[in-house]
Write a protein that holds these residues in place. Structure first.
Motif, PDB file in Angstrom:
ATOM      1  N   UNK A 115       9.156 -12.038  -5.628  1.00  0.00           N
ATOM      2  CA  UNK A 115       9.297 -11.144  -4.482  1.00  0.00           C
ATOM      3  C   UNK A 115       9.190  -9.701  -4.995  1.00  0.00           C
ATOM      4  N   UNK A 116       8.279  -8.921  -4.425  1.00  0.00           N
ATOM      5  CA  UNK A 116       8.037  -7.544  -4.895  1.00  0.00           C
ATOM      6  C   UNK A 116       9.311  -6.689  -4.887  1.00  0.00           C
ATOM      7  N   UNK A 117      10.277  -7.081  -4.049  1.00  0.00           N
ATOM      8  CA  UNK A 117      11.516  -6.299  -3.966  1.00  0.00           C
ATOM      9  C   UNK A 117      12.510  -6.674  -5.064  1.00  0.00           C
ATOM     10  N   UNK A 118      12.269  -7.819  -5.734  1.00  0.00           N
ATOM     11  CA  UNK A 118      13.196  -8.270  -6.794  1.00  0.00           C
ATOM     12  C   UNK A 118      12.417  -8.879  -7.961  1.00  0.00           C
ATOM     13  N   UNK A 144       4.941 -10.917  -1.008  1.00  0.00           N
ATOM     14  CA  UNK A 144       5.553 -10.286   0.177  1.00  0.00           C
ATOM     15  C   UNK A 144       5.362  -8.763   0.163  1.00  0.00           C
ATOM     16  N   UNK A 145       4.203  -8.326  -0.347  1.00  0.00           N
ATOM     17  CA  UNK A 145       3.949  -6.885  -0.463  1.00  0.00           C
ATOM     18  C   UNK A 145       3.862  -6.202   0.902  1.00  0.00           C
ATOM     19  N   UNK A 146       3.641  -6.998   1.970  1.00  0.00           N
ATOM     20  CA  UNK A 146       3.599  -6.411   3.318  1.00  0.00           C
ATOM     21  C   UNK A 146       4.976  -5.927   3.767  1.00  0.00           C
ATOM     22  N   UNK A 149       6.213  -0.321   2.452  1.00  0.00           N
ATOM     23  CA  UNK A 149       5.198   0.672   2.818  1.00  0.00           C
ATOM     24  C   UNK A 149       4.359   0.986   1.576  1.00  0.00           C
ATOM     25  N   UNK A 150       3.167   1.534   1.815  1.00  0.00           N
ATOM     26  CA  UNK A 150       2.189   1.751   0.744  1.00  0.00           C
ATOM     27  C   UNK A 150       2.765   2.476  -0.477  1.00  0.00           C
ATOM     28  N   UNK A 151       3.494   3.568  -0.261  1.00  0.00           N
ATOM     29  CA  UNK A 151       4.035   4.354  -1.380  1.00  0.00           C
ATOM     30  C   UNK A 151       5.006   3.558  -2.222  1.00  0.00           C
ATOM     31  N   UNK A 152       5.907   2.862  -1.561  1.00  0.00           N
ATOM     32  CA  UNK A 152       6.916   2.057  -2.257  1.00  0.00           C
ATOM     33  C   UNK A 152       6.258   0.885  -2.978  1.00  0.00           C
ATOM     34  N   UNK A 153       5.230   0.321  -2.342  1.00  0.00           N
ATOM     35  CA  UNK A 153       4.504  -0.806  -2.954  1.00  0.00           C
ATOM     36  C   UNK A 153       3.856  -0.370  -4.272  1.00  0.00           C
ATOM     37  N   UNK A 177       0.100 -10.400  -0.610  1.00  0.00           N
ATOM     38  CA  UNK A 177       0.735 -10.759   0.657  1.00  0.00           C
ATOM     39  C   UNK A 177      -0.009 -11.945   1.262  1.00  0.00           C
ATOM     40  N   UNK A 178       0.700 -13.045   1.453  1.00  0.00           N
ATOM     41  CA  UNK A 178       0.101 -14.223   2.095  1.00  0.00           C
ATOM     42  C   UNK A 178      -0.165 -13.927   3.568  1.00  0.00           C
TER      43      UNK A 178
END
Length: 203
Positions: A115-118, A144-146, A149-153, A177-178
């Motif tokens: 998960x991009x957030x963790x 789950x990159x969706x 937001x673009x900057x944070x990604x 992102x699936x």
């Protein structure tokens, strides 16, 4: 039409001794039970139900194999780190996973989904270290990159690429992102290379 739409379920096995003969080329997918592994496999193959997405992460405790053609396979490894399963079962699976990564000759690359957030939790790092020790290339896929937001990604991607340098191995990092198929072409590019598809005319 993508080559990966050819994927068909072949077999499920509890460990490497129950897998098909160790020949041809296979690429394995691994990740925490809630990392979106089944969704990623379904997106890659353009099939809604190739890999079963469960409402309860961690249900899959078998190695699931999907044939692409006579010589190439995708392998879906059980999710780890989240499932409500007994410790003895977790330990048994860790041994099976280590064995698979270190002894399976036909394995040419490992996709680790996070998960991009963790990203890069302890079990993810253990898995990548195992793969690097076995001299396997790794694609670390930030799923789950969706959700960002673009900057944070972009920020998460840069941080993850920097963190990946510490493994001192062949570790590539991409976002995915699936849901909106972001990063799908990059994943396909890496897999085609590992599966030696671009070396054959007409593939």
């Amino acid at each position: 039409m993508s080559y990966f739409t050819n994927a068909k379920f072949a077999t499920s096995a509890p460990d490497i001794r129950h897998l098909m003969a160790d020949e041809g080329i296979e690429v394995a997918f691994a990740g925490r039970s809630n990392a979106g592994k089944s969704s990623a496999l379904n997106a890659l193959t353009r099939q809604k139900n190739l890999a079963r997405t469960s409402k309860t992460p961690g249900r899959t405790q078998l190695i699931n194999v999907f044939d692409l053609d006579e010589h190439r396979r995708l392998v879906d490894l059980p999710g780890y780190g989240f499932a409500q399963v007994p410790i003895t079962m977790k330990k048994k699976w860790q041994i099976a996973l280590g064995e698979y990564l270190q002894k399976r000759e036909s394995l040419r690359g490992l996709v680790v989904l996070m998960d991009i957030r963790h990203p890069f939790k302890d079990l993810d790092q253990d898995l990548i270290h195992w793969a690097v020790d076995a001299e396997l290339p790794v694609l670390a896929l930030l799923t789950k990159s969706d959700k960002l937001k673009s900057g944070k990604r972009k920020q998460q991607l840069l941080m993850a690429r920097e963190a990946a340098l510490a493994f001192c191995g062949d570790v590539t990092v991409h976002t995915f992102s699936a849901l909106n198929k972001q990063g799908l072409s990059e994943v396909e590019g890496v897999l085609r290379q590992w599966l030696q598809l671009d070396e054959q005319a007409g593939d």
